[in-house]
Every structure is written in C-alpha cells, then in structure tokens.
Design an enzyme around this catalytic site. Structure first.
Site, PDB file in Angstrom:
ATOM      1  N   ASN A 106      -8.381   3.401   8.646  1.00  0.00           N
ATOM      2  CA  ASN A 106      -7.754   2.245   9.281  1.00  0.00           C
ATOM      3  C   ASN A 106      -7.882   2.246  10.800  1.00  0.00           C
ATOM      4  O   ASN A 106      -7.813   1.195  11.428  1.00  0.00           O
ATOM      5  CB  ASN A 106      -6.261   2.181   8.899  1.00  0.00           C
ATOM      6  CG  ASN A 106      -5.542   3.491   9.129  1.00  0.00           C
ATOM      7  OD1 ASN A 106      -5.969   4.539   8.642  1.00  0.00           O
ATOM      8  ND2 ASN A 106      -4.451   3.456   9.861  1.00  0.00           N
ATOM      9  N   CYS A 131       0.168   1.216  12.799  1.00  0.00           N
ATOM     10  CA  CYS A 131       1.279   1.502  11.890  1.00  0.00           C
ATOM     11  C   CYS A 131       2.391   2.310  12.548  1.00  0.00           C
ATOM     12  O   CYS A 131       3.514   2.318  12.084  1.00  0.00           O
ATOM     13  CB  CYS A 131       0.768   2.255  10.657  1.00  0.00           C
ATOM     14  SG  CYS A 131      -0.336   1.263   9.644  1.00  0.00           S
ATOM     15  N   GLY A 133      -1.926  -6.180  -0.023  1.00  0.00           N
ATOM     16  CA  GLY A 133      -2.186  -7.583   0.257  1.00  0.00           C
ATOM     17  C   GLY A 133      -2.371  -7.900   1.725  1.00  0.00           C
ATOM     18  O   GLY A 133      -3.110  -8.823   2.085  1.00  0.00           O
ATOM     19  N   THR A 139      12.583  -6.686 -10.413  1.00  0.00           N
ATOM     20  CA  THR A 139      12.086  -8.010 -10.784  1.00  0.00           C
ATOM     21  C   THR A 139      10.737  -8.280 -10.136  1.00  0.00           C
ATOM     22  O   THR A 139      10.546  -8.041  -8.947  1.00  0.00           O
ATOM     23  CB  THR A 139      13.095  -9.103 -10.375  1.00  0.00           C
ATOM     24  OG1 THR A 139      14.341  -8.832 -11.022  1.00  0.00           O
ATOM     25  CG2 THR A 139      12.606 -10.482 -10.784  1.00  0.00           C
ATOM     26  N   GLY A 148       0.789  -1.218   0.000  1.00  0.00           N
ATOM     27  CA  GLY A 148       0.000   0.000   0.000  1.00  0.00           C
ATOM     28  C   GLY A 148       0.825   1.273   0.000  1.00  0.00           C
ATOM     29  O   GLY A 148       0.517   2.231  -0.716  1.00  0.00           O
ATOM     30  N   THR A 149       1.887   1.307   0.806  1.00  0.00           N
ATOM     31  CA  THR A 149       2.698   2.521   0.905  1.00  0.00           C
ATOM     32  C   THR A 149       3.340   2.877  -0.429  1.00  0.00           C
ATOM     33  O   THR A 149       3.314   4.025  -0.866  1.00  0.00           O
ATOM     34  CB  THR A 149       3.768   2.371   2.003  1.00  0.00           C
ATOM     35  OG1 THR A 149       3.113   2.259   3.267  1.00  0.00           O
ATOM     36  CG2 THR A 149       4.710   3.557   2.036  1.00  0.00           C
TER      37      THR A 149
END
Length: 361
Positions: free
Chosen positions: A122, A300, A176, A213, A40-41
């Site tokens: 949140n 957080c 995720g 990658t 998300g960040t």
C-alpha cells in the site's frame, strides 16, 4: 433483514446471494467460499486469528510467517498471537521491497500454520510474486494441507489478476474502499474445506463465521464495484500508468529525489519518493494548501511520529524516511491535475529546502 423469512427479507437475501455469485465468478471460486466482512482489517483478522485458533491445538510451537512490510492489520494481529504463544517469523525484503524467497524456504517448518504475504504494498506499490510463493508453500506442504497461504490483496483489485486458483492461495482479503465501493465493505475468500474460528459472535450470519446483520447496500455495492474494477482493469492500468510515469519522470528531475519501491514491478497508480533536505509532514501540509492530497509514510497511520515500517524495511534511515512523499493516482485523475502537481511541487520543495537548517546526508 436478509435473515428473515418475510418478502422483503427474501428479496434482500436473493440480492445478497447474487452479489456473492458475482464475486465468486471474478475470483474463480465457489459461492460458499466468499465471506462478506466490513472491510480489509476485519477480513485479515478473521483469516489470521481464525486459522491460528482453529489449528493451534495440533502444534507444540505453532509458527506464522509474514513479512516486515505488511499492513498494520497483519502486523498487529501476529503481535497479539505472539503473546499467545505463537512463533512469528518475519521475512526481510530487498531495497525494492521484494520479499526474500530463500528466507521463506528457510522459515517453513512442520510447526508452520500460516504464511501471510500481501499481493501489492500500500505504501510503495511493489508487487509480490504470489504464484511463486504459493508454489514454494505447496512443495513444502505436509499432511492436513498445512501451512495455509493468505494474501492481503486490497491494493491489487483494480489492476491485478484475482483468480485464486491461478494464484494458488487459500485465503484472500479484499476491501471496498480501494475499488470505489461503499466504505466498510469487503470479503474474505476461504478455500473450501478449510476450518477457521469466527472472531465475531452472535446470530450466526455468513455461515457462522461473521455474525451481525448483513450490510446489504455495502456488500452489493462491493460486488458491483469489483465487477467494474476487473472489467476495466486493463484500460485503467494503461491510462493510469501513463499518467504516473509522466509524473514520476518529472518529479525525478528534481535534484536529490529518489524512487522508493520496485521501478517496474509496482502498482500503476503508486508513486513513492524520498526528497532530501525537507520534512515530509511540512511538504504534505504545503501541498494540501495548494489543493493537492498526498501523504508521508502510511495514510493508515499518518498521525504516528514513528517512521514508516515499510520504508525502514528497505534499509532507509529515519531522516530519509521523514522526507518521504506518496502520491496515489486514481480513476478520476487527469493530465491537467498531474501538470499542476509538476508545476507546484518543485516550488514547494525549494521553499522548504531554503527554510531547512539541516542537510540530510
């Protein structure tokens, strides 16, 4: 390596594009509008810095509008841009955490590049009227499709509609970690035709917007987790809301406990309260000893001594905020566990109140 041309690389590439297709169907968008990120960040940073730097040259005093209850990934990003010459406008909220739509209308001007408002908070679970916000922005819009509208939807994916066309957004962040996918996975939805500058440079992966990658297991896992979350959202919402309401009803029976956030327009898994005459950190430590994982302020940045910026925005005093408790339910939370919390929590609160020499007014 999906960027290679040998057999194993081609297989990996095929799996990655299938994952992208899965996500795009859920969001009701095109596959090329999905950019995979490491969470998300990064997605938020890519949206905010990407738009700001791509369009800054067209404005004398470029403006970004956000709210005071956003995730630190948004707030720290716009603080950085403020130092680079951007004007930042912060929309206030009411006591329930709903943003002031009249302020949004007032702040919109011909220098506005971006509006970034989270879908659901949140900390307090309050859900913002994203479709209404989008309509206000659309009505105001001048040439070049500006301003753009970004929403941080990280907390929304398990329970709310993610149809980007219905929501009326230009950019959307998902991660995720909130949907039981592998950590360090997420996406940025970017509406077709809109330009952004990359923030990570290298081999040009993800259409030259996110070099590095590709995280094959993380991104395929993200797509599957999102698919499951959206498939099960109605059933899960009903189940978790029933448990949350039961927990909330019993916790609010404890004297001098008040609910934070909107009583109705909130995520079904969120419960945030102020408990007078206790210190939140002591409460969390006592709960931890009893095998209950909860937080005070934001998970957080729980190591911070500063009170929650979200609760401050609701008009709560520093003393009140330090007595805050957030309990978040999940997919695997049971009635037995909730009953245990209901049994243990009042005893811990009473113990801490007996120890406290300060009574908060």
């Amino acid at each position: 390596n999906p960027s290679s041309i040998y057999l194993e690389g081609r297989i990996a590439k095929q799996a990655l594009e299938k994952a992208r297709e899965t996500v795009s169907k859920i969001l009701n968008c095109r596959t090329h509008e999905i950019i995979f990120t490491n969470g998300g960040t990064e997605s938020i940073n890519l949206a905010i810095f990407g738009v700001a730097r791509a369009y800054k040259k067209f404005f004398k005093k470029p403006r970004i509008i956000t709210s005071r209850i956003e995730h630190p990934a948004v707030l720290e990003s716009v603080k950085k841009l403020e130092k680079e010459g951007f004007e930042i406008k912060y929309i206030s909220t009411n006591k329930f955490g709903e943003i002031n739509l009249q302020e949004l209308k007032k702040f919109l001007n011909n220098q506005t590049i971006l509006v970034s408002i989270m879908y659901a908070n949140n900390e307090i679970g309050t859900i913002q009227p994203i479709e209404k916000i989008a309509k206000i922005i659309k009505k105001f819009r001048q040439k070049k499709y500006l301003p753009f509208f970004h929403t941080d939807a990280c907390q929304a994916a398990n329970y709310l509609d993610l149809n980007v066309k219905k929501l009326g957004i230009d950019f959307m962040t998902l991660n995720g970690g909130k949907i039981y996918a592998p950590k360090a996975s997420g996406i940025l939805y970017k509406k077709s035709g809109l330009s952004i500058d990359p923030i990570i440079f290298g081999g040009g992966q993800e259409k030259n917007l996110r070099s590095g990658t590709e995280n094959i297991p993380g991104w395929i896992g993200f797509a599957k987790a999102l698919e499951l979350a959206q498939k099960e959202k109605n059933k899960e919402t009903k189940k978790i809301k029933k448990l949350r309401d039961y927990l909330q009803k019993n916790i609010l029976k404890i004297p001098r406990v008040i609910l934070n956030g909107h009583p109705l327009k909130r995520l079904p898994n969120n419960l945030n309260v102020i408990i007078d005459d206790i210190e939140g950190e002591s409460l969390v430590l006592e709960l931890d000893k009893a095998g209950i994982a909860a937080s005070t302020g934001s998970a957080c940045h729980s190591r911070s001594l500063e009170p929650s910026h979200v609760l401050k925005s609701l008009g709560l005093s520093r003393e009140k905020i330090h007595g805050s408790l957030r309990i978040t339910l999940g997919k695997y939370t049971t009635k037995k566990e909730i009953d245990y919390v209901i049994k243990i929590l009042p005893k811990i609160i009473q113990k801490l109140r007996n120890l406290s020499a300060i009574k908060i007014i």
